[in-house]
Design an enzyme around this catalytic site. Structure first.
Site, mmCIF file in Angstrom:
data_model
loop_
_atom_site.group_PDB
_atom_site.id
_atom_site.type_symbol
_atom_site.label_atom_id
_atom_site.label_comp_id
_atom_site.label_asym_id
_atom_site.label_seq_id
_atom_site.Cartn_x
_atom_site.Cartn_y
_atom_site.Cartn_z
ATOM 1 N N ALA A 1 -5.847 -3.394 18.680
ATOM 2 C CA ALA A 1 -5.502 -1.821 19.834
ATOM 3 C C ALA A 1 -4.401 -1.475 19.295
ATOM 4 C CB ALA A 1 -5.113 -2.656 21.209
ATOM 5 N N ALA A 2 -4.047 -0.732 18.283
ATOM 6 C CA ALA A 2 -2.923 -0.216 18.175
ATOM 7 C C ALA A 2 -4.287 1.003 17.319
ATOM 8 C CB ALA A 2 -1.802 -0.440 17.366
ATOM 9 N N LYS A 3 -4.514 0.510 16.141
ATOM 10 C CA LYS A 3 -5.322 0.348 14.883
ATOM 11 C C LYS A 3 -6.849 1.571 15.985
ATOM 12 C CE LYS A 3 -2.951 -0.269 11.811
ATOM 13 N NZ LYS A 3 -2.400 0.611 10.686
ATOM 14 N N ASP B 1 10.971 3.989 4.073
ATOM 15 C CA ASP B 1 10.558 2.611 5.393
ATOM 16 C C ASP B 1 11.759 1.592 5.794
ATOM 17 O OD1 ASP B 1 10.560 -0.471 4.293
ATOM 18 O OD2 ASP B 1 8.602 0.150 3.543
ATOM 19 N N TYR C 1 -2.303 -5.485 17.212
ATOM 20 C CA TYR C 1 -2.977 -4.557 15.947
ATOM 21 C C TYR C 1 -3.979 -4.080 15.945
ATOM 22 C CZ TYR C 1 -3.309 -4.707 10.820
ATOM 23 O OH TYR C 1 -3.373 -3.543 9.253
ATOM 24 N N LEU D 1 0.857 -1.262 0.184
ATOM 25 C CA LEU D 1 0.200 0.007 -0.122
ATOM 26 C C LEU D 1 0.733 0.950 -0.236
ATOM 27 C CD1 LEU D 1 -2.624 -1.270 2.649
ATOM 28 C CD2 LEU D 1 -3.525 0.067 0.294
ATOM 29 N N VAL E 1 10.262 4.312 12.100
ATOM 30 C CA VAL E 1 9.273 5.353 13.248
ATOM 31 C C VAL E 1 8.934 5.056 14.326
ATOM 32 C CG1 VAL E 1 7.935 5.720 10.598
ATOM 33 C CG2 VAL E 1 7.050 3.699 11.789
#
Length: 304
Positions: A167-169, A38, A165, A19, A74
């Protein structure tokens, strides 16, 4: 009117594949100067290599666009600040930030190590925080910014084996909602994307027939719209296979129950009406909920 990004500078994280690569190429094709970020690691976040980012930057430059590669992690705030500093030195501004970088460490919650939970949160949540914080003051000063957070149906609706994942999103939705309020007067618009696409993250989860329909490039038009001059703000856009939808978080009208105190039995008896979403509303701030309950309570209180 055609959507263009001439003279705009975009940072896309996790842009070496899937993406992120499609988003970077799409922005560049419409005139943006692109920082292709990246780390180049594995799906679980291990390892690193600048090659993935370099390939996409090379592809953009070969097509007549302008881009440079960055292999910062990041989750490392200092590295992100250095990336943004380099961008400002080279281009003088940052107009667009697409927070796309992410990793997976899927396991059922019973079997998941806390370190796996924390690492996924660090990349998805703190990674987006680091990048957004690093560009925030620049966007405020120039009175222009477009920021995208990548959420997921897992965060919105849940998915077995993805507690970290999900919870993060979900956390990114709260971040978007608040920064939308804080950035509005500076013309900073913030949105979230809930994509469905054939990427490294999904290739083991879907049949080949479905994967053939779910090209990352089919999601990118939604990103280009959300990053455009006339973009909305505070939208959760779901996208996949050329289909688009908007997710709304609504609160039922609810009821003011009699009694002081209200009993749990009264809630149980009235729960169907309390949860009836027919007249539900998408609230625009936390205090709208507070005001609703306080106003009703005051109206129901005995008059002296």
């Amino acid at each position: 009117m055609s959507i263009r990004f001439d003279q705009r500078v975009a940072i896309v994280t996790g842009a070496g594949n899937g993406l992120g690569r499609a988003h970077a190429l799409g922005l560049a094709a419409r005139g943006a100067k692109v920082v292709v970020n990246d780390l180049g690691g594995a799906l679980d976040g291990s390892g690193s290599s600048a090659r993935a980012a370099e390939r996409v930057a090379d592809e953009i430059n070969a097509a007549g666009g302008e881009a440079f590669a960055d292999a910062s992690n990041v989750a490392d705030a200092a590295a992100v600040e250095a990336m943004v500093s380099t961008t400002l030195s080279r281009y003088g501004r940052v107009d667009i930030l697409v927070n796309n970088a992410g990793i997976l460490r899927d396991k059922s919650f019973a079997k998941m190590e806390l370190s796996d939970f924390r690492t996924v949160m660090d990349v998805h949540v703190m990674g987006a925080v680091h990048c957004t914080k690093a560009v925030w003051e620049t966007m405020r000063t120039q009175n222009y910014g477009r920021i995208l957070f990548t959420t997921s149906s897992s965060g919105l609706y849940g998915n077995f084996g993805q507690a970290n994942y999900a919870a993060a999103k979900a956390a990114l939705i709260g971040l978007m909602n608040t920064l939308h309020l804080e950035g509005a007067k500076y013309n900073i618009r913030l949105n979230a994307l809930a994509p469905v696409a054939a990427t490294r993250m999904t290739q083991e989860l879907m049949p080949k027939e479905a994967l053939g329909l779910l090209k990352p490039e089919a999601v990118t038009p939604g990103v280009l719209f959300l990053m455009s001059e006339n973009a909305p703000s505070r939208v959760i856009l779901a996208a996949g296979a050329g289909g688009f939808a908007v997710t709304h978080i609504i609160e039922s009208e609810g009821l003011q129950l009699p009694g002081d105190p209200v009993t749990p039995e009264a809630i149980a008896a009235a729960f169907a009406d309390i949860s009836d979403a027919e007249n539900g509303k998408a609230l625009q701030g936390a205090f709208e909920q507070t005001a609703k309950f306080v106003t009703r309570a005051l109206a129901a209180a005995p008059k002296s």
